[in-house]
Every structure is written in structure tokens, then in C-alpha cells.
Scaffold this motif. Structure first.
Motif, PDB file in Angstrom:
ATOM      1  N   PRO B 112      -2.519  11.016   5.460  1.00  0.00           N
ATOM      2  CA  PRO B 112      -2.809  11.842   6.639  1.00  0.00           C
ATOM      3  C   PRO B 112      -2.585  13.335   6.387  1.00  0.00           C
ATOM      4  CG  PRO B 112      -1.540   9.928   7.283  1.00  0.00           C
ATOM      5  CD  PRO B 112      -1.568   9.934   5.781  1.00  0.00           C
ATOM      6  N   TYR B 176      -3.403  11.573  14.744  1.00  0.00           N
ATOM      7  CA  TYR B 176      -4.090  10.399  14.215  1.00  0.00           C
ATOM      8  C   TYR B 176      -4.390   9.343  15.279  1.00  0.00           C
ATOM      9  CZ  TYR B 176      -5.088  11.481   9.467  1.00  0.00           C
ATOM     10  OH  TYR B 176      -5.685  12.018   8.368  1.00  0.00           O
ATOM     11  N   CYS B 259      -3.966   2.794   9.999  1.00  0.00           N
ATOM     12  CA  CYS B 259      -4.410   3.463   8.774  1.00  0.00           C
ATOM     13  C   CYS B 259      -5.229   2.518   7.897  1.00  0.00           C
ATOM     14  CB  CYS B 259      -3.239   4.080   8.000  1.00  0.00           C
ATOM     15  SG  CYS B 259      -1.977   2.925   7.522  1.00  0.00           S
TER      16      CYS B 259
END
Lengths: 309, 309
Positions: B112, B176, B259
Motif C-alpha cells: 500500500p 484503502y 489486499c
């Protein structure tokens, strides 16, 4: 790894001879000591003329000692401890100029950039990441000059024009020539170029086996630069894990950036060149030289200064 | 992909029904049109009630058209076009606060962080990467305040104390939550926590199948927080690609950071929760809420403002 029942040790003897001749460190381990042994430990030690460490993978006996022995054996220069940390003080500002072109991986940064940012953070300094177009704005936004600027070599000339000459500037390829090998050896290698005569043989060594691209550095760009320099030399190439046993016939070796090798592997190749008395340099240093940026890009490393102390 | 000689289309019919029921886009392709056909294209189109595109992998006939059809079919929100680019103007300064602890990968940054730096560069802005300890020095070295600060949530409170309240501050986990899913839905999900009654069922959904660590978020941290909040709820867990067909029994879903999922997959899970009328939030938003940092961390996104326009 010796099996506990091994009787004939010819293979092990040959292996040890080869490892010793190549100066590759090794550890001799006798496994399966939980089973009845064909021979006592002393038999192996006397026959092989090395120290033998006894373990059992089954009972875990001797495993912790083995781990300690492995750690002790790791060569000190297996990994250089820092990429740029020795050039920065805590709180220093290091600017990384990273052009984003088509060869940049989608949505990511290339590994040398990531590793350098991490190294800066590990040394309690601050990394500023900018494209070349935003470099002027970045400098305007700082209350003082940055302590170091590292740029992609592609835009070195452009960055050098923007950056006052008192701000230390280098290129990722030069930083990595040092990190992956030995910058001083690579710089000495460059000196050999001026002395090259027509017909001399130059070895271009590439550690990876990627498909050759249109504008390939090793097979296209570097030979073209030699043409421009008016040097009619002969080229030989080696790729992947192959690296000639006999280097005597070459007057210069130009090695790739070694991103597929660890530092120990690259140092082994450098030492082999040194033993054969053949100058060696790498792609990054060579391209910096050819583009006339080598002097400024090497300045931040204070090589002469550190030699004198 | 239909084979040119297919006669019985039962399997294809079942497949198409499943894809349609799950709202998964698909393309029907008839290959091997260089060979004599068992049936004309119209037979397939009429039997399957879909448009069929003819190609030949051998002669490449129809391939370029197929590529165009695939590109056209990619859902617009398959990938969100930017991580933070819509919050930054060209030349803006975005500070990333990245603590280096034991969980940081050796010599690297986590994905990230890398993706956010790249996104900042792609939007003609400048990224400053610093540990929390060097943040004050970094601010002192700037001639003005940065335009945005994104911090690892672990040190949010510490960063919030250093940073004057007029400087926009958010956390990677919040950034995110928006990039991989839908921040507004996740924020609405949080509201459901206050209304939870003892005995209500909460689903904790994790998309990856890593080994559970000592201080695991899904199985240890989140249940502990509920205890502290005085909520005696029942937990259920799902892992990897499994996600319950029937979500009706749950009063809240708390999803991992996704993720291991792409945005389309995460949006499918969100839509499924919405269809079942079950509030959904994620780890990052939940932990920000539990640590009392959610309000400041959400401010930079101007969610109400954008709702009103």
C-alpha cells in the motif's frame, strides 16, 4: 550433508576440493545420528580433513548449534549493510527523482527505488520522491537545500541543470554499483577504456536471461557507444549463471547491474576478474561515463577522502 | 469458449445461467472457425440466447475484435482510477508516515505504501516518506504545511498530536477502504455497532488464508474490542474465497482490508451484503472507530460535501 551410512567418501572429497578451490564457504554436517552409525564422527573428520557437525533432523539434536554455525559462516560482505545510510545523518533530506515512463511497472515503483526509500527510513532520514518535472517545485517547498539527490540516470542531465552544483547529486545506477559490488573497482575499470586498442576483446556479462529487447543495453547500446568512441573492439557475451572460467583473453569486462545476483555472487565475479588482472566495470558506471555525468555522480561518495583516512 | 464441434450445449447453458445470476460479465466466443463447423453461428446464438463472437486462434481471425470486446466489457469500477489523486493538485506535497517495526518486510516497504507513492507521482504531486519520529523535523524543513498526511493507523494518535488540526490527516487503512471498496458503505456499517444487542451475530470475513498470528485482528483483536465496548455478540468467521450464500442471520459484517481481492471482488461482496440488508464495514474503519480516530481520518474525503453536490 553426509548420510550416516556413507562408506565411500570419494564424491564428498571431490566436492570439498571444488568448494575450496572456488573459495566458497561450506559446512560439513553428519545427519541421522539417531540411527546406528556406519562410522564414528572421527572417521569422517580424518578422511575428509574437515570438522564434521553431528545432527539429527528427526530428534532435532544439534540443530540449534548448526544454525549458529551457519550464521557465523555468513561472509561479512554478503550484504552491504546500507545503500546510502553512510551518506546521510539522522534528519537529513534525500530527494529521489523517479521519472515515470512506459518501462515503470504498473502502479508500483522499481525495486531499487523501494529499497532506497527503506534504507533512508532505516537511517532516520527523510525521503522525498518526485518526478523530474516537479523537482523545481519540490526544492521551492523546502526551507533549505536537500542533503542528497539521487536520480534515475535517464534524466541526470536535466536534474543536474535544475540542481545548484553545491547540492550532492548521484544516480541510482552508481549507488547500486557500490551496493551490489565495489564502486572503486568499477571506476578503475572505466580507465581501461581509453587504453583499449582496435581488436581488443571486451566481455559483456549479463546475469539474467531476459529476452533481448530492441534497444538492449548489452548487445545494442554499449556496442554503439564504442563505435561512437571510435574503438573497434571485439565483443563476447555471457548470460545467466555462465561466466567464463578463463578471463585472460579479455581487456575489459562490462557487467550488468547484477539485480539478479546477491552481493556475494557479484563480489566473486569481481574477484575472479581481479585475479585474472582484467579491469571490470558495470553498465551503470559505463553509461554514466559515456554520458559525461560520471564525475558529478561519483562526488557524493568522497572516494579519495575515504582512501586517505 | 465454445469448441467449434460442440453439439450438446447443456453445460454452456447452465454456466451462462450461473454467471447471469451472479451478475458476472461474460463473453461467448466460438473458436476454431478455420475448421468445418458443426453448426452455424446462428445455431449457437439462438440456443444460448447470447451474442457469439467467432474467432480462430490458428489464423488469428477475429482476435483483434475480441480484444476490443474484452476491453469494452471491463466494469468501470473494476479498478478505482486513483488512490489519493483526487485529493491532490499538481505540485502538492503528500507526507506518508511509515513506522518501521518488526512486521515491515526486510529492506522493503509494504505494497500500500509503494502503490500510494506511485499514485502521488502519477498525479504530478510529491511524496515525502518519513517515520513518525522524523515527522516534526520534516515539517520544519518545509516552507509551508503539506497538503495531505497519510499515516499508518498504529501511530495515528501520535501523528495527530504533532500535526496542527488544519492539516488534513488520514490513515492508509481508511484510504484503502475507499480504494478497495466503498468508504461510505463502510462508514454506514460502523453506525450499526451502537445498535447491536447481546446475542446478535457478527460475521468476520477474511479474504486470505494466512496462519493465525498471536495477536490476530479477526479472531483476537476485534472480539476483544467488542468485550471492551460491553457488547456480548456471537461471532462467525469465514476465510479465503468462502463467503456465506445466506447473510440474513448476521447483524453486521466486518471484512478484512481485502489486499488479496481486487476491487471488483470486494464490490461483489459489498453488494451481496447490501442486497441482504446487512451493514458491512472493514477492519481499518472498525479499528479507527475503536481508537477514536475515525472522524479526523475521514475528514479529508469531504464525504458530505460530495454527497450534497
Amino acid at each position: 550433508l553426509l548420510s550416516s551410512t556413507a562408506d565411500d567418501l570419494n564424491y564428498e572429497q571431490t566436492l570439498i576440493k571444488t568448494l575450496e578451490s572456488r573459495q566458497i564457504p561450506f559446512i560439513t554436517v553428519l545427519n541421522k545420528i539417531d540411527l546406528p552409525q556406519g562410522h564414528p564422527k572421527t572417521y569422517y573428520e580424518e578422511t575428509l580433513k574437515v570438522k564434521v557437525h553431528e545432527i539429527s533432523c528427526l530428534t532435532q539434536q544439534g540443530i540449534n548449534e548448526l544454525i549458529k554455525i551457519i550464521i557465523d559462516q555468513i561472509p561479512k560482505d554478503y550484504e552491504k549493510s546500507t545503500i546510502v545510510g553512510d551518506l546521510l545523518k539522522p534528519g537529513d533530506i534525500c530527494v529521489l527523482v523517479t521519472p515515470i515512463d512506459n518501462s515503470a511497472p504498473k502502479g508500483r515503483l522499481i525495486l531499487p527505488q523501494v529499497q532506497t526509500i527503506r534504507d533512508i527510513l532505516d537511517n532516520n532520514a527523510v525521503a522525498i520522491v518526485t518526478k523530474e518535472k516537479e523537482l523545481s517545485t519540490t526544492l521551492d517547498n523546502l526551507s533549505g537545500p536537500p542533503n542528497l539527490v539521487i536520480t534515475d540516470a535517464q534524466v541526470f542531465a536535466q536534474v543536474a541543470r535544475i540542481l545548484p552544483s553545491h547540492i550532492p547529486l548521484t544516480a541510482f545506477s552508481i549507488v547500486y554499483a557500490r551496493y551490489k559490488g565495489d564502486l572503486e573497482v568499477m571506476l578503475n575499470g572505466i580507465k581501461a577504456i581509453e587504453e583499449l586498442k582496435n581488436g581488443d576483446k571486451v566481455l559483456i556479462a549479463e546475469a539474467c536471461t531476459h529476452h533481448t529487447q530492441k534497444d538492449d543495453i548489452g548487445t545494442v547500446k554499449i556496442p554503439n557507444i564504442f563505435k561512437k568512441l571510435g574503438k573497434e573492439v571485439e565483443f563476447a557475451w555471457c548470460k545467466g549463471s555462465s561466466y567464463p572460467e578463463n578471463l585472460d583473453e579479455y581487456k575489459l569486462i562490462i557487467h550488468c547491474g547484477a539485480c539478479m545476483l546477491n552481493r556475494q555472487q557479484m563480489m566473486n565475479r569481481i574477484r575472479k576478474a581481479e585475479r585474472a588482472n582484467v579491469p571490470i566495470t558495470n553498465y551503470g558506471v559505463f553509461l554514466a561515463y559515456a554520458n559525461g555525468i560520471l564525475n558529478r555522480a561519483v562526488e557524493p561518495f568522497n572516494l579519495n577522502k575515504s582512501n586517505n583516512t
